[in-house]
Design an enzyme around this catalytic site. Structure first.
Site, PDB file in Angstrom:
ATOM      1  N   TYR A  65       2.178  13.346 -10.957  1.00  0.00           N
ATOM      2  CA  TYR A  65       3.237  13.867  -9.906  1.00  0.00           C
ATOM      3  C   TYR A  65       2.851  15.171  -9.546  1.00  0.00           C
ATOM      4  CZ  TYR A  65       5.900   9.417 -10.051  1.00  0.00           C
ATOM      5  OH  TYR A  65       6.185   8.267 -10.233  1.00  0.00           O
ATOM      6  N   ARG A  68       0.511  14.751  -6.554  1.00  0.00           N
ATOM      7  CA  ARG A  68       1.237  14.325  -5.369  1.00  0.00           C
ATOM      8  C   ARG A  68       1.776  15.535  -4.569  1.00  0.00           C
ATOM      9  NH1 ARG A  68       4.443   9.239  -6.525  1.00  0.00           N
ATOM     10  NH2 ARG A  68       4.588   9.165  -4.252  1.00  0.00           N
ATOM     11  N   GLN A  99      12.461   6.141   2.207  1.00  0.00           N
ATOM     12  CA  GLN A  99      11.969   5.770   0.754  1.00  0.00           C
ATOM     13  C   GLN A  99      11.028   7.013   0.286  1.00  0.00           C
ATOM     14  OE1 GLN A  99      11.137   1.200   0.517  1.00  0.00           O
ATOM     15  NE2 GLN A  99      11.044   2.065   2.746  1.00  0.00           N
ATOM     16  N   ASN A 100      10.648   7.873   1.154  1.00  0.00           N
ATOM     17  CA  ASN A 100       9.641   8.657   0.682  1.00  0.00           C
ATOM     18  C   ASN A 100      10.234   9.896   0.050  1.00  0.00           C
ATOM     19  OD1 ASN A 100       8.122   7.137   2.329  1.00  0.00           O
ATOM     20  ND2 ASN A 100       8.146   8.634   4.171  1.00  0.00           N
ATOM     21  N   ASP A 102       8.561  12.890  -0.317  1.00  0.00           N
ATOM     22  CA  ASP A 102       8.145  14.240   0.332  1.00  0.00           C
ATOM     23  C   ASP A 102       9.375  14.890   1.174  1.00  0.00           C
ATOM     24  OD1 ASP A 102       8.110  13.316   3.112  1.00  0.00           O
ATOM     25  OD2 ASP A 102       6.314  12.175   2.780  1.00  0.00           O
ATOM     26  N   HIS A 117      14.690   6.948  -3.083  1.00  0.00           N
ATOM     27  CA  HIS A 117      13.768   7.161  -4.145  1.00  0.00           C
ATOM     28  C   HIS A 117      13.554   8.334  -4.744  1.00  0.00           C
ATOM     29  CE1 HIS A 117      11.974   2.926  -2.589  1.00  0.00           C
ATOM     30  NE2 HIS A 117      13.233   2.635  -3.193  1.00  0.00           N
ATOM     31  N   ASN A 219       5.028  -0.456  12.892  1.00  0.00           N
ATOM     32  CA  ASN A 219       3.981  -0.554  11.845  1.00  0.00           C
ATOM     33  C   ASN A 219       2.569  -1.193  12.513  1.00  0.00           C
ATOM     34  OD1 ASN A 219       2.594  -1.355   9.359  1.00  0.00           O
ATOM     35  ND2 ASN A 219       4.484  -1.438   8.430  1.00  0.00           N
TER      36      ASN A 219
HETATM   37  P1  OAD Z   1       3.914   0.712   1.238  1.00  0.00           P
HETATM   38  O1  OAD Z   1       2.786   1.396   1.026  1.00  0.00           O
HETATM   39  O2  OAD Z   1       4.370  -0.446   0.688  1.00  0.00           O
HETATM   40  O3  OAD Z   1       3.963   0.177   2.764  1.00  0.00           O
HETATM   41  C1  OAD Z   1       3.284   1.307   3.868  1.00  0.00           C
HETATM   42  C2  OAD Z   1       3.339   0.645   5.207  1.00  0.00           C
HETATM   43  O4  OAD Z   1       3.055   1.519   5.904  1.00  0.00           O
HETATM   44  C3  OAD Z   1       2.369  -0.286   5.385  1.00  0.00           C
HETATM   45  O5  OAD Z   1       3.061  -1.834   5.811  1.00  0.00           O
HETATM   46  C4  OAD Z   1       1.383   0.145   6.149  1.00  0.00           C
HETATM   47  O6  OAD Z   1       1.077  -0.968   7.148  1.00  0.00           O
HETATM   48  C5  OAD Z   1       2.287   0.857   7.174  1.00  0.00           C
HETATM   49  N1  OAD Z   1       1.398   2.109   7.865  1.00  0.00           N
HETATM   50  C6  OAD Z   1       0.290   2.667   7.304  1.00  0.00           C
HETATM   51  N2  OAD Z   1      -0.083   3.619   8.298  1.00  0.00           N
HETATM   52  C7  OAD Z   1       0.898   3.575   9.179  1.00  0.00           C
HETATM   53  C8  OAD Z   1       1.082   4.600  10.220  1.00  0.00           C
HETATM   54  N3  OAD Z   1       0.365   5.356  10.513  1.00  0.00           N
HETATM   55  N4  OAD Z   1       2.383   4.522  10.956  1.00  0.00           N
HETATM   56  C9  OAD Z   1       3.279   3.380  10.636  1.00  0.00           C
HETATM   57  N5  OAD Z   1       3.144   2.678   9.559  1.00  0.00           N
HETATM   58  C10 OAD Z   1       1.996   2.927   8.852  1.00  0.00           C
HETATM   59  O7  OAD Z   1       5.086   2.033   1.154  1.00  0.00           O
HETATM   60  P2  OAD Z   1       6.654   1.651   1.048  1.00  0.00           P
HETATM   61  O8  OAD Z   1       7.059   0.409   2.030  1.00  0.00           O
HETATM   62  O9  OAD Z   1       7.110   2.995   1.725  1.00  0.00           O
HETATM   63  O10 OAD Z   1       8.540   3.493  -4.522  1.00  0.00           O
HETATM   64  O11 OAD Z   1       6.807   1.557  -0.140  1.00  0.00           O
HETATM   65  C11 OAD Z   1       8.117   1.564  -0.707  1.00  0.00           C
HETATM   66  C12 OAD Z   1       8.155   2.151  -2.517  1.00  0.00           C
HETATM   67  O12 OAD Z   1       7.126   1.447  -2.996  1.00  0.00           O
HETATM   68  C13 OAD Z   1       7.923   3.454  -2.329  1.00  0.00           C
HETATM   69  O13 OAD Z   1       8.777   4.460  -1.973  1.00  0.00           O
HETATM   70  C14 OAD Z   1       7.574   3.635  -3.567  1.00  0.00           C
HETATM   71  C15 OAD Z   1       6.559   2.420  -3.867  1.00  0.00           C
HETATM   72  O14 OAD Z   1       6.576   1.935  -5.192  1.00  0.00           O
HETATM   73  C16 OAD Z   1       8.829   4.353  -5.618  1.00  0.00           C
HETATM   74  O15 OAD Z   1       8.004   5.196  -5.942  1.00  0.00           O
HETATM   75  C17 OAD Z   1      10.029   4.157  -6.244  1.00  0.00           C
END
Ligand code: OAD
Length: 254
Positions: A65, A68, A99-100, A102, A117, A219
């Site tokens: 962490y 990160r 969900q970020n 940062d 999160h 997306n």
């Molecule tokens: P993911 O990594 O699961 O999904 C990221 C999404 O962003 C994917 O669908 C990509 O296609 C999309 N993507 C990539 N580049 C992009 C861009 N420039 N513009 C728009 N979209 C883009 O991440 P999350 O859905 O945020 O939880 O994941 C959810 C949770 O899973 C996180 O908060 C984390 C993780 O485990 C915890 O840490 C509790």
């Protein structure tokens, strides 16, 4: 952009935005599930993102962490974050849920952000939950995989833990309740850069759609939300959001 979508954007007044890792991707923060570059492609969530892992090997988890946090502190908000901050100036009812972990929405100027999160920059004592303040300044960049002992709580001497929600833990109640409330009242649900794979955050879109909101996803790649959503904007957030917000604020002068 689809002209029907432009008309909807212009009319929307109560907007709920849910962002995921893709919203910060253009700031250089890796997502979790993108092939090759995703954090969960490279690191084992079971060893890093739950309380058992922290109890077993606190230095490994804290070190990851810290890596990160160092990455986030070296990054800057991108045009997607800036566009959402601009939208908030014109739409006081905007609810921004992320969900970020940062702080890029805040640094872009978004006045209020619901962090489902948790937040990397807000660690706390694992025992008494007292907030811990990091030393000022940008930390040195740890080597990937470096073990770093967590600091101790000055009050009770237990370990300080990252301020994020781990697998198996509940979401912060206030943020979640406010997000659910917004989903039941919004007229536009905008889902940006999330794979929609992690519950309960991923259920917000369905709740909003059932309550009558138009649902839109930004997306560049297909997701689990594709089937449910009314409009899919297949573009990076940093390209699509400035255009979409431009359409929205043109009719919403301050
Ligand atoms: P993911 O990594 O699961 O999904 C990221 C999404 O962003 C994917 O669908 C990509 O296609 C999309 N993507 C990539 N580049 C992009 C861009 N420039 N513009 C728009 N979209 C883009 O991440 P999350 O859905 O945020 O939880 O994941 C959810 C949770 O899973 C996180 O908060 C984390 C993780 O485990 C915890 O840490 C509790």
């Amino acid at each position: 952009m689809d002209s029907a979508l432009v008309e909807i954007l212009k009319k929307s007044r109560r907007v709920l935005v849910l962002t995921g890792a893709g919203a910060s991707a253009e700031s250089g923060i890796p997502t979790f599930r993108d092939q090759l570059t995703g954090l969960w492609e490279k690191f084992d969530a079971a060893e890093l993102a739950n309380d058992e892992a922290f109890q077993r090997d606190p230095a490994l988890v804290w070190g990851w962490y810290e890596w990160r946090r160092a990455l986030v502190m070296r990054s800057k908000p991108n045009p997607a974050h800036l566009a959402l901050a601009e939208l908030a100036k014109h739409q006081p009812e905007l609810v921004l849920v992320t969900q970020n972990v940062d702080d890029l929405h805040e640094r872009a100027g978004s006045p209020s952000v619901l962090h489902l999160h948790g937040e990397l920059l807000k660690p706390r004592c694992e025992k008494c939950a007292r907030p811990y303040r990091f030393p000022l300044g940008i930390p040195e960049m740890p080597v990937e995989g470096a073990r770093i002992d967590p600091p101790r709580c000055p009050e009770c001497l237990w370990n300080i833990r990252p301020g994020v929600v781990w697998f198996g833990e509940s979401l912060p109640g206030d943020a979640w309740n406010a997000a659910v409330d917004a989903a039941s009242r919004c007229d536009l649900f905008l889902c940006v850069g999330t794979s929609a794979r992690v519950q309960p955050a991923a259920s917000l879109g369905m709740r909003a759609g059932k309550a009558g909101a138009v649902t839109v996803q930004v997306n560049p790649n297909p997701t689990d939300f594709d089937e449910e959503v009314e409009f899919c904007v297949r573009a990076p957030a940093g390209v699509a959001l400035p255009q979409m917000v431009g359409a929205m604020v043109a009719l919403n002068p301050r």
